[in-house]
Motif scaffolding. Structure first.
Motif, PDB file in Angstrom:
ATOM      1  N   MET A   1      11.687  25.775  44.381  1.00  0.00           N
ATOM      2  CA  MET A   1      11.806  24.345  44.184  1.00  0.00           C
ATOM      3  C   MET A   1      12.654  24.102  42.937  1.00  0.00           C
ATOM      4  N   ALA A   2      13.780  23.546  43.121  1.00  0.00           N
ATOM      5  CA  ALA A   2      14.697  23.312  42.013  1.00  0.00           C
ATOM      6  C   ALA A   2      14.367  21.983  41.339  1.00  0.00           C
ATOM      7  N   LEU A   3      14.538  21.966  40.038  1.00  0.00           N
ATOM      8  CA  LEU A   3      14.316  20.738  39.284  1.00  0.00           C
ATOM      9  C   LEU A   3      15.551  19.855  39.358  1.00  0.00           C
ATOM     10  N   GLU A   4      15.313  18.576  39.429  1.00  0.00           N
ATOM     11  CA  GLU A   4      16.416  17.626  39.367  1.00  0.00           C
ATOM     12  C   GLU A   4      16.972  17.636  37.944  1.00  0.00           C
ATOM     13  N   GLN A   5      18.191  17.219  37.799  1.00  0.00           N
ATOM     14  CA  GLN A   5      18.839  17.227  36.486  1.00  0.00           C
ATOM     15  C   GLN A   5      18.066  16.373  35.487  1.00  0.00           C
ATOM     16  N   GLU A   6      17.567  15.230  35.938  1.00  0.00           N
ATOM     17  CA  GLU A   6      16.809  14.334  35.059  1.00  0.00           C
ATOM     18  C   GLU A   6      15.517  15.005  34.581  1.00  0.00           C
ATOM     19  N   GLU A   7      14.829  15.679  35.480  1.00  0.00           N
ATOM     20  CA  GLU A   7      13.600  16.386  35.121  1.00  0.00           C
ATOM     21  C   GLU A   7      13.892  17.511  34.143  1.00  0.00           C
ATOM     22  N   ARG A   8      14.989  18.224  34.389  1.00  0.00           N
ATOM     23  CA  ARG A   8      15.385  19.330  33.513  1.00  0.00           C
ATOM     24  C   ARG A   8      15.666  18.815  32.095  1.00  0.00           C
ATOM     25  N   GLN A   9      16.360  17.686  31.990  1.00  0.00           N
ATOM     26  CA  GLN A   9      16.658  17.103  30.683  1.00  0.00           C
ATOM     27  C   GLN A   9      15.381  16.665  29.966  1.00  0.00           C
ATOM     28  N   GLU A  10      14.440  16.107  30.731  1.00  0.00           N
ATOM     29  CA  GLU A  10      13.170  15.679  30.149  1.00  0.00           C
ATOM     30  C   GLU A  10      12.392  16.875  29.595  1.00  0.00           C
ATOM     31  N   LEU A  11      12.351  17.968  30.348  1.00  0.00           N
ATOM     32  CA  LEU A  11      11.642  19.159  29.879  1.00  0.00           C
ATOM     33  C   LEU A  11      12.307  19.757  28.643  1.00  0.00           C
ATOM     34  N   LEU A  12      13.630  19.769  28.614  1.00  0.00           N
ATOM     35  CA  LEU A  12      14.343  20.281  27.437  1.00  0.00           C
ATOM     36  C   LEU A  12      14.066  19.419  26.218  1.00  0.00           C
ATOM     37  N   LYS A  13      14.008  18.109  26.420  1.00  0.00           N
ATOM     38  CA  LYS A  13      13.715  17.190  25.311  1.00  0.00           C
ATOM     39  C   LYS A  13      12.303  17.449  24.771  1.00  0.00           C
ATOM     40  N   LEU A  14      11.349  17.639  25.683  1.00  0.00           N
ATOM     41  CA  LEU A  14       9.972  17.918  25.261  1.00  0.00           C
ATOM     42  C   LEU A  14       9.875  19.260  24.538  1.00  0.00           C
ATOM     43  N   ALA A  15      10.634  20.244  24.989  1.00  0.00           N
ATOM     44  CA  ALA A  15      10.595  21.570  24.369  1.00  0.00           C
ATOM     45  C   ALA A  15      11.106  21.522  22.937  1.00  0.00           C
ATOM     46  N   ARG A  16      12.013  20.601  22.655  1.00  0.00           N
ATOM     47  CA  ARG A  16      12.554  20.487  21.291  1.00  0.00           C
ATOM     48  C   ARG A  16      11.705  19.588  20.394  1.00  0.00           C
TER      49      ARG A  16
END
Length: 74
Positions: free
Chosen positions: A1-16
């Motif tokens: 299951m691939a993440l949508e680009q928006e979801e990926r950006q949200e997870l990266l933001k949370l990780a930082r």
């Protein structure tokens, strides 16, 4: 299951996020395990928990039934 680009950006933001990391460390430091006493598992508490959980899910053991197959391959 691939993440949508928006979801990926949200997870990266949370990780930082340093505030999220601090919150997770605060939660981890106040974690309490009711089955541990002096750093060791208390078997009486463990058995009481398992018995109460078994009552909660209303599990009645099924009678043992031998497996009739002789050759079983996965």
């Amino acid at each position: 299951m691939a993440l949508e680009q928006e979801e990926r950006q949200e997870l990266l933001k949370l990780a930082r996020s340093s505030s999220l990391r601090e919150d997770m460390h605060r939660l981890a430091s106040s974690r309490h395990n009711p089955l541990l006493v002096d750093g060791r598992v208390d078997l009486d508490r463990w058995l009481a928990f398992l018995s109460d959980y078994n009552k909660f899910v209303n599990h009645t053991p099924k009678p043992f039934r031998p497996i009739s197959d002789r050759v079983m391959k996965l």
